[in-house]
Scaffold this motif. Sequence first.
Motif, short mmCIF file in Angstrom:
data_model
loop_
_atom_site.label_atom_id
_atom_site.label_comp_id
_atom_site.label_asym_id
_atom_site.label_seq_id
_atom_site.Cartn_x
_atom_site.Cartn_y
_atom_site.Cartn_z
N VAL A 45 0.86 -1.19 0.00
CA VAL A 45 0.00 0.00 0.00
C VAL A 45 0.89 1.23 0.00
N TYR A 46 0.68 2.13 -0.97
CA TYR A 46 1.49 3.34 -1.08
C TYR A 46 0.93 4.50 -0.27
N GLY A 47 -0.41 4.55 -0.15
CA GLY A 47 -1.06 5.68 0.51
C GLY A 47 -2.48 5.75 -0.01
N GLY A 48 -3.05 6.95 -0.08
CA GLY A 48 -4.41 7.03 -0.60
C GLY A 48 -4.95 8.43 -0.64
N VAL A 49 -6.17 8.54 -1.13
CA VAL A 49 -6.97 9.77 -1.06
C VAL A 49 -8.31 9.31 -0.46
N PRO A 50 -9.18 10.24 -0.03
CA PRO A 50 -10.39 9.79 0.64
C PRO A 50 -11.16 8.72 -0.15
N GLY A 51 -11.38 7.58 0.48
CA GLY A 51 -12.17 6.51 -0.14
C GLY A 51 -11.37 5.51 -0.95
N VAL A 52 -10.10 5.83 -1.24
CA VAL A 52 -9.33 4.98 -2.15
C VAL A 52 -7.89 4.82 -1.66
N LEU A 53 -7.40 3.57 -1.63
CA LEU A 53 -5.99 3.32 -1.34
C LEU A 53 -5.25 3.03 -2.65
N LEU A 54 -4.01 3.54 -2.75
CA LEU A 54 -3.16 3.19 -3.89
C LEU A 54 -2.36 1.95 -3.52
N THR A 55 -2.63 0.86 -4.22
CA THR A 55 -2.03 -0.42 -3.85
C THR A 55 -1.25 -1.03 -5.00
N LEU A 56 -0.36 -1.94 -4.64
CA LEU A 56 0.34 -2.75 -5.63
C LEU A 56 -0.33 -4.12 -5.62
N LYS A 57 -0.72 -4.59 -6.80
CA LYS A 57 -1.42 -5.88 -6.87
C LYS A 57 -1.02 -6.55 -8.19
N ASN A 58 -0.42 -7.72 -8.11
CA ASN A 58 0.04 -8.44 -9.31
C ASN A 58 0.88 -7.56 -10.23
N GLY A 59 1.71 -6.71 -9.65
CA GLY A 59 2.57 -5.85 -10.47
C GLY A 59 1.90 -4.61 -10.99
N ASN A 60 0.64 -4.38 -10.64
CA ASN A 60 -0.07 -3.18 -11.07
C ASN A 60 -0.23 -2.19 -9.93
N ALA A 61 -0.15 -0.89 -10.25
CA ALA A 61 -0.44 0.16 -9.28
C ALA A 61 -1.90 0.52 -9.47
N ILE A 62 -2.74 0.09 -8.53
CA ILE A 62 -4.18 0.10 -8.79
C ILE A 62 -4.95 0.57 -7.56
N ALA A 63 -6.12 1.18 -7.79
CA ALA A 63 -6.95 1.65 -6.68
C ALA A 63 -7.56 0.47 -5.95
N ASN A 64 -7.47 0.49 -4.61
CA ASN A 64 -8.15 -0.50 -3.76
C ASN A 64 -7.90 -1.95 -4.18
N SER A 65 -6.70 -2.27 -4.61
CA SER A 65 -6.34 -3.64 -5.04
C SER A 65 -7.29 -4.20 -6.08
N GLY A 66 -8.04 -3.32 -6.75
CA GLY A 66 -9.01 -3.79 -7.74
C GLY A 66 -10.32 -4.27 -7.13
N VAL A 67 -10.46 -4.16 -5.80
CA VAL A 67 -11.70 -4.63 -5.16
C VAL A 67 -12.83 -3.64 -5.46
N ASP A 68 -13.98 -4.16 -5.84
CA ASP A 68 -15.06 -3.33 -6.36
C ASP A 68 -16.32 -3.48 -5.52
N ARG A 69 -16.90 -2.34 -5.16
CA ARG A 69 -18.15 -2.39 -4.41
C ARG A 69 -19.36 -2.29 -5.32
N LYS A 70 -19.14 -2.00 -6.60
CA LYS A 70 -20.27 -1.80 -7.51
C LYS A 70 -20.81 -3.15 -7.98
N ASN A 71 -22.10 -3.22 -8.15
CA ASN A 71 -22.74 -4.39 -8.75
C ASN A 71 -22.43 -5.70 -8.04
N ALA A 72 -22.20 -5.61 -6.73
CA ALA A 72 -22.09 -6.83 -5.92
C ALA A 72 -23.33 -6.88 -5.04
N LEU A 73 -23.81 -8.07 -4.78
CA LEU A 73 -25.05 -8.22 -4.01
C LEU A 73 -24.86 -7.80 -2.56
#
Lengths: 338, 338
Positions: free
Chosen positions: A166-194
């Motif tokens: 984890v590099y840091g973040g802005v409100p609501g979002v963490l900047l993470t490293l995941k599978n070699g990608n620099a990505i918001a919230n490790s790619g975890v998504d709250r949209k369209n999940a039950l």
Amino acid sequence: MPIRGSDRTSNRRAGGSPQRRLGARKRNQESLSGDPESCSPSDPRQVFTRRYRASIRTGQEPPSQRCSKAIHQGFELEVQLYPLKSQLVLPGDSLTARFIDALSAARLSARNGDIIAVASKVVSLSEGNIVSLRKVRTTALARKLGRKFEMLPEFAQVVLNEADAVYGGVPGVLLTLKNGNAIANSGVDRKNALGDSVIPWPADSHRSAERIRRALNRKFRKRIGVVIVDSRVTPLRLGTTGLAIACSGFKPVRDSRGIKDLYGRKVQITLHSLADGIAGAAQLLMGETQETIPFVLVRGAPVQLGGSYSSNSMTLPVKDCLYMSQMPSPSIMERDHG
Amino acid sequence: MPIRGSDRTSNRRAGGSPQRRLGARKRNQESLSGDPESCSPSDPRQVFTRRYRASIRTGQEPPSQRCSKAIHQGFELEVQLYPLKSQLVLPGDSLTARFIDALSAARLSARNGDIIAVASKVVSLSEGNIVSLRKVRTTALARKLGRKFEMLPEFAQVVLNEADAVYGGVPGVLLTLKNGNAIANSGVDRKNALGDSVIPWPADSHRSAERIRRALNRKFRKRIGVVIVDSRVTPLRLGTTGLAIACSGFKPVRDSRGIKDLYGRKVQITLHSLADGIAGAAQLLMGETQETIPFVLVRGAPVQLGGSYSSNSMTLPVKDCLYMSQMPSPSIMERDHG
């Protein structure tokens, strides 16, 4: 002779009796399959088209842009993007079956060289890779991050569990490293999940892409590529674009090393991310919210089919990255919370 | 009735006598222009298509994805990308004339709703925005950066002159702030420039996009959008993708605030960069090296035409950016070297 790219405007929408149409289709199939009897060998457009299609079939490099007079006549092959609606994908659903239904509902069929873009969310859903926030037990670190970045501690915990750093973040979002990608919230998504669930990336995106490609190749008996697409943000840009988190069946990056530019000088930045280009095009048509377009059929993309490329053939080490090399080292590494 | 999206596979390549074709085209034009007499008002696909096209003509929001049964039948409108070859663009050349030639050589014509992607390099070339390195006088700062990052001091000087700020770099490349974008080498390009010249971005990309759009709208009497595209790198990704450095005639970012997801929850990351998606799709077809494909015609993109949007409606302030907010402040600001 009606062939792709020739006399487009007048032929495209022309109708005709069913017999006529079938006849025309048969002739086209002959010319598209590269039968040397079926088109004039001296027409540069047809020569180029034939070599291009042959290169797709055989997995070789496409013909040189200079091999034919065709390019001087303004001719290039077009790319088509077909968004495919699907029923809601539920845990345990066969993604291949959903794709086949969606393709058939759109009255399309698969062809050699097609690339199928699949939303990462439906890959995770079909694999049952869903996390219920109610069942998450939070650590002190997740609660601290939740307070600092205005996130539900349970959600922060899932992001932490998925992150390599984890590099840091802005409100609501963490900047993470995941599978070699620099990505918001490790790619975890709250949209369209039950309900209270969230959806991480597929557990092994590369293997998922391979599996989907093999199933589709078997079903259609065509050489097809697959790219798994997520939305991502990029530096200082407002809004998301597409990211290829994994791909299978085509070379994701075109390397022009050794190629010279129009004036014969060696080109410096020589790599072109075709997989991300395809993901960007597909994400243009996949919805962010209410739409249910988990698949986009990309036809005519200038890729080299075949071969096995691992997902880290699409990423750079942090020290070589223009952006990430400027940041302080990540504040949290996997060992701190794993 | 042959209409876009219906019975695709069988009609697409069907031929016919010239008379037949003309007749078919005329019928199609009627149905495409939304003549209520020419198609059954109850066919949901045709209703959706008509509303969609009407929304493009009038500049209104496209019809809701829920307005029609069509979406439940797997139907969505496709997007086509036509790469257009052009003669070499030289300083002082009319870009509009080059585009018209390229379009006509590809036997295509412009339609309402088309987006024309133009490579930033040819915009700069046609505007004569080229810098000869031989005429550049270097400062101590440029020579220092040149030594540190293995760059020609003259090239580093041009990058400095174009930059609003410099964050740092990796060998050969500086990370700069330019017109609100975090971009390599201020967008200055050494590829495909004559002799010892380099090509910066257009002096005012937004104005260039406006000018090109107005000229094309006048010429074709169609409502057309324009996006100026450059290649860029993104965090930890190998290879370049497309960036929209300016656009005109359509809304570059789709805002889904207030929209709920499939399960009725408010969506959090709600902005979708359509301009970057279109740029990514177009850059897939524009060459990096020897190819001369400065234009891509994008047909059927899901954008809202019309209105005036400034280029900074596509960017974020540094403090709100997930990536740039994690970096130390830029080491060199414009005032230090300007």
